[in-house]
Design a protein around this motif. Structure first.
Motif, PDB file in Angstrom:
ATOM      1  N   UNK A  92      -0.944  18.602  60.462  1.00  0.00           N
ATOM      2  CA  UNK A  92      -1.506  18.832  59.119  1.00  0.00           C
ATOM      3  C   UNK A  92      -0.518  19.630  58.265  1.00  0.00           C
ATOM      4  N   UNK A  93       0.045  20.675  58.844  1.00  0.00           N
ATOM      5  CA  UNK A  93       1.014  21.514  58.117  1.00  0.00           C
ATOM      6  C   UNK A  93       2.278  20.722  57.781  1.00  0.00           C
ATOM      7  N   UNK A  94       2.663  19.852  58.725  1.00  0.00           N
ATOM      8  CA  UNK A  94       3.848  19.008  58.499  1.00  0.00           C
ATOM      9  C   UNK A  94       3.586  18.045  57.343  1.00  0.00           C
ATOM     10  N   UNK A  98       5.583  17.811  53.761  1.00  0.00           N
ATOM     11  CA  UNK A  98       6.268  16.555  53.428  1.00  0.00           C
ATOM     12  C   UNK A  98       6.320  16.345  51.917  1.00  0.00           C
ATOM     13  N   UNK A  99       5.227  16.686  51.235  1.00  0.00           N
ATOM     14  CA  UNK A  99       5.186  16.540  49.766  1.00  0.00           C
ATOM     15  C   UNK A  99       6.266  17.388  49.114  1.00  0.00           C
ATOM     16  N   UNK A 100       6.472  18.619  49.647  1.00  0.00           N
ATOM     17  CA  UNK A 100       7.523  19.500  49.114  1.00  0.00           C
ATOM     18  C   UNK A 100       8.905  18.889  49.343  1.00  0.00           C
ATOM     19  N   UNK A 101       9.079  18.273  50.526  1.00  0.00           N
ATOM     20  CA  UNK A 101      10.368  17.619  50.829  1.00  0.00           C
ATOM     21  C   UNK A 101      10.625  16.489  49.834  1.00  0.00           C
ATOM     22  N   UNK A 170      -2.568  13.465  62.899  1.00  0.00           N
ATOM     23  CA  UNK A 170      -3.379  13.874  61.745  1.00  0.00           C
ATOM     24  C   UNK A 170      -3.399  12.749  60.717  1.00  0.00           C
ATOM     25  N   UNK A 171      -4.585  12.379  60.293  1.00  0.00           N
ATOM     26  CA  UNK A 171      -4.720  11.381  59.224  1.00  0.00           C
ATOM     27  C   UNK A 171      -5.410  12.052  58.062  1.00  0.00           C
TER      28      UNK A 171
END
Length: 840
Positions: A92-94, A98-101, A170-171
């Motif tokens: 979930x944290x990843x 991802x959006x920030x990346x 996580x979905x």
């Protein structure tokens, strides 16, 4: 918004009605996205608190104890419980990081662009050579006979899809927002950009290759199935480089130059900025990468997914796009025609011409390559030819017949249940499931299209006007379109909905055979012989749309149907939700009133005309000259007192034509023309915009003594749905008669009989009444489009006095039933006089 939030929170099936102009789109956006953000926060908090609880228990276990074995066992059990939860939280944290990346990727691209302006200026030339390269590549897609051989089931690996089959830990919860047309989804994107959640949500618009493809040589194929097949075929090819001495033997066999390209960058663009399909296509062209696959790969990380009807409501399309509704939310906008839409997309139609052309193509193709086919392929091609022969017998035809041969008059229209049809035609001896699987895995549609393109134009066609065999007719049909031979001209007689299938009739046949997989009770097959074999029609009619909605109701967390006019809601509850297996306590309804003040709309039911002739436009009276003359006088009176634009709706194109010709002949049209410029709804969709522009122009720039325009339209036509006649474009909406469907139609009678048997005893009659009034309500809804708009509605037929209760709520409150025409004119004149005084 509160009702919607609660509906999603409780996992219900909701029916939401909100008239146009009440802010329906923005309310749906805000209510749903607020719930999504809260839900994701709650999921994270729940995981964190459960892990913290387990950590406390582990700490307690670490305290000194005599029974070390029990403690150790408990610790191991707690750690075993904790690990999958921690993995889920990490995933979930990843996902959040991802959006920030992606944001950083977009920012670094912008920074790079400012430094290398020179390179960017030179880019178009590269793009030009790329597209030229593509042309060279694609023109050779069907250049070798090897490419025309059927593929074996074993070699059919769609590696191009590059889908990750592993189930992620996580979905994220997704909201699938679905609307009927591409343009409605574009409008929705504009509303999204205005919402307070535009910076917090990842939006992915999913569309077909037809809309997303940037490879010109693939896009020129126009037909969606051909574009799909060619795209997949291209990607299976590997680029081969040969030595110069082999130049003569060189076969260009390269994949599409836009796949993969810089997909990561395109995904970053899609997920960090809200964009519509056109904007994503532009980004794809700039980055030389495929927008179709870029948007599909973004789907897993997206939160709000925008999809057209077909992508969600058609199971095979849903699966091929990787759309998983389990635990997710589905919102269907403009859902008033949902039942018809599901029936339409799962119904199918083929003509005698399709059958003859398809048999001709198959027999020529098989004759050419039979020696290279496997025994299994020959068996299945034989089965397909057998089905075509048997379907032709329904028109009393054989494979040697010509499309122009007349059908024996003893062949009459008939309706069959699926099992009756299969027994009659003997196609029950063929395993349709395996046959369709063969067509799919062997890429038969694509191969046959390649064969037609390669060999069709090279064979000389005899132009003598003699009766020709099916094969000669096929060759003629694929000849260049500008030839004006007798046979080519006859293509114009094919119904509109089959226009694009004359060169690849196998698509229509496969679509029809797919329908035969339906449950026996859910569909009927209608055989309608025309005057010639080519014009004969075989239709599959889906009677139970709920059969294709069952999976959606079962899998989705919540389903919301929203529209401007959703009444009668009982139709959706009985025929869709309950028949799809939903429990009654899971269904909720919500309806809100219009925002316009009561004094901004008046509605008049008109019983008789200026000279006292009663208005009853039923089937028997419709062509009565007295009634038509009275209608002309009524229109002339209304045109004299209503300013700006008037839109008048007729029950059918045929009746609109009868009325117009009569009014023209009697001189009424020329009298109306003094006050209003007259326009008529065109039958071709391509001409609609031009007529609307002219109509609007003559309202905005009236030439004295004219004070506006009058538009003759048709109920259920191109102007009765989805168009705004706001402000001066629709100061008066007139509906002539009640647009009942033809009660003698065998299709309608079968539908009514099915509903009476499977829903409730009077469901058939209710369906007949509702189909008429829903169409009227759609026409009425064109008039008032925002809070300050004002308009009048005139219903010309005495039967409307018994229909007031099924009109929209906001119309009901202002309905007046007028026994004399004078009171109608008085009401409308007073209404517009008050509006003029107010504006002055």
């Amino acid at each position: 918004m509160k009702e919607l939030y609660n509906c999603l929170q409780d996992g219900k099936l909701g029916l939401f009605e909100s008239p146009t102009g009440t802010g329906k789109s923005l309310s749906l956006i805000c209510g749903a996205l607020k719930w999504l953000i809260d839900h994701e926060k709650w999921k994270k908090q729940e995981l964190t608190s459960i892990i913290a609880e387990i950590d406390n228990k582990i700490k307690n276990c670490e305290k000194p104890s005599d029974n070390w074995f029990t403690v150790q066992t408990e610790q191991i059990e707690l750690n075993t419980q904790r690990q999958p939860l921690q993995d889920k939280l990490n995933a979930l944290l990843e996902y959040e990081s991802e959006r920030e990346k992606f944001k950083k990727i977009v920012e670094s691209k912008k920074a790079a662009q400012t430094k290398t302006i020179g390179k960017i200026k030179r880019q178009p030339t590269t793009k030009f050579t790329e597209s030229n390269k593509t042309k060279g590549i694609d023109s050779d897609v069907c250049d070798t006979e090897k490419d025309l051989i059927l593929e074996d089931a074993l070699s059919n690996s769609e590696s191009s899809e590059e889908e990750n089959t592993e189930e992620p830990l996580f979905k994220n919860t997704k909201i699938f927002f679905c609307s009927r047309t591409h343009s409605q989804l574009t409008q929705f994107v504009h509303e999204l950009k205005r919402s307070p959640y535009s910076q917090d949500i990842s939006v992915v618009p999913i569309s077909s290759r037809q809309n997303y493809c940037i490879n010109k040589s693939v896009k020129r194929l126009k037909h969606i199935s051909l574009i799909n097949e060619t795209c997949l075929q291209l990607q299976r090819k590997k680029t081969t480089v040969k030595k110069e001495k082999d130049l003569k033997k060189l076969k260009t066999a390269s994949g599409c130059p836009f796949v993969p390209g810089d997909q990561k960058l395109l995904m970053a663009e899609v997920l960090t900025n809200i964009q519509d399909v056109e904007e994503i296509v532009q980004k794809g062209q700039e980055n030389n990468t495929c927008p179709y696959y870029g948007s599909r790969k973004s789907l897993q990380s997206g939160q709000l997914i925008l999809v057209p009807y077909n992508s969600i409501l058609h199971k095979s399309t849903r699966d091929s796009l990787g759309i998983d509704l389990k635990g997710n939310v589905l919102i269907i906008d403009e859902a008033h025609n949902l039942l018809d839409a599901i029936e339409g997309m799962h119904s199918s139609i083929i003509t005698g011409r399709n059958l003859l052309h398809c048999y001709s193509q198959l027999s020529q193709y098989q004759k050419r390559f039979e020696a290279l086919f496997s025994a299994k392929s020959i068996l299945h091609l034989g089965q397909l030819s057998f089905c075509l022969k048997k379907l032709l017998t329904l028109f009393g035809a054989t494979t040697r017949s010509h499309p122009k041969d007349e059908i024996d008059k003893t062949v009459t229209p008939k309706l069959y249940k699926i099992e009756e049809f299969e027994l009659l035609t003997e196609i029950d001896t063929v395993n349709i499931f395996k046959l369709l699987e063969f067509v799919k895995t062997s890429k038969l549609i694509h191969k046959l299209q390649g064969f037609v393109e390669q060999y069709g134009n090279s064979i000389k066609i005899n132009e003598q006007k003699i009766k020709k065999s099916g094969i000669t007719e096929f060759l003629n049909s694929i000849k260049n379109k500008d030839t004006s031979t007798q046979e080519t001209a006859s293509i114009a007689n094919v119904p509109d909905n089959n226009e694009d299938q004359t060169s690849n009739p196998l698509m229509a046949i496969v679509s029809f055979l797919e329908c035969l997989k339906s449950s026996c009770t859910d569909g009927r097959i209608c055989v309608l012989p025309g005057t010639t074999i080519g014009q004969g029609i075989i239709k599959f009619l889906l009677l139970n749309p709920a059969a294709h909605f069952h999976d959606i109701v079962r899998d989705a967390r919540s389903v919301v149907l929203a529209g401007g006019t959703m009444e009668p809601m009982s139709e959706f509850i009985d025929q869709l939700f309950l028949m799809a297996g939903a429990m009654p306590d899971r269904i909720m309804t919500f309806s809100c009133d219009h925002v316009i003040p009561k004094e901004n709309i008046i509605s008049n039911v008109v019983i008789r005309g200026p000279t006292g002739v009663e208005f009853e436009f039923n089937f028997h009276n419709r062509q009565d000259t007295k009634l038509l003359d009275e209608l002309g006088r009524a229109l002339l009176n209304l045109c004299n007192i209503v300013p700006a634009g008037i839109v008048i709706f007729f029950p059918s194109y045929n009746y609109e034509d009868i009325v117009f010709k009569h009014l023209d002949k009697s001189g009424i049209i020329s009298k109306i023309s003094v006050k209003k410029r007259i326009y008529r709804e065109p039958k071709l969709a391509s001409q609609v915009n031009a007529i609307l522009e002219q109509y609007a122009h003559s309202i905005k720039n009236p030439q004295s003594p004219c004070n506006g325009s009058l538009l003759f339209s048709v109920v259920g036509g191109k102007l009765s749905e989805g168009l705004n006649f706001s402000d001066n474009l629709g100061r008066c909406i007139i509906v002539v008669g009640l647009p009942y469907p033809n009660i003698k139609s065998p299709e309608l009678q079968e539908k009514m009989k099915y509903l009476n048997e499977h829903v409730k005893p009077d469901a058939g009659n209710s369906f007949y009444e509702n189909s008429c009034m829903k169409a009227v309500n759609q026409c009425i809804g064109r008039s008032v489009r925002h809070i300050n708009d004002y308009s009048t509605v005139v219903l010309l037929d005495k039967r409307y006095r018994h229909k007031v209760k099924v009109l929209p709520q906001w119309i009901q409150r202002s309905v007046t039933i007028n026994d004399s025409f004078g009171s109608v004119i008085g009401n409308i004149a007073k209404f517009f006089s008050a509006k003029r005084t107010k504006t002055v």
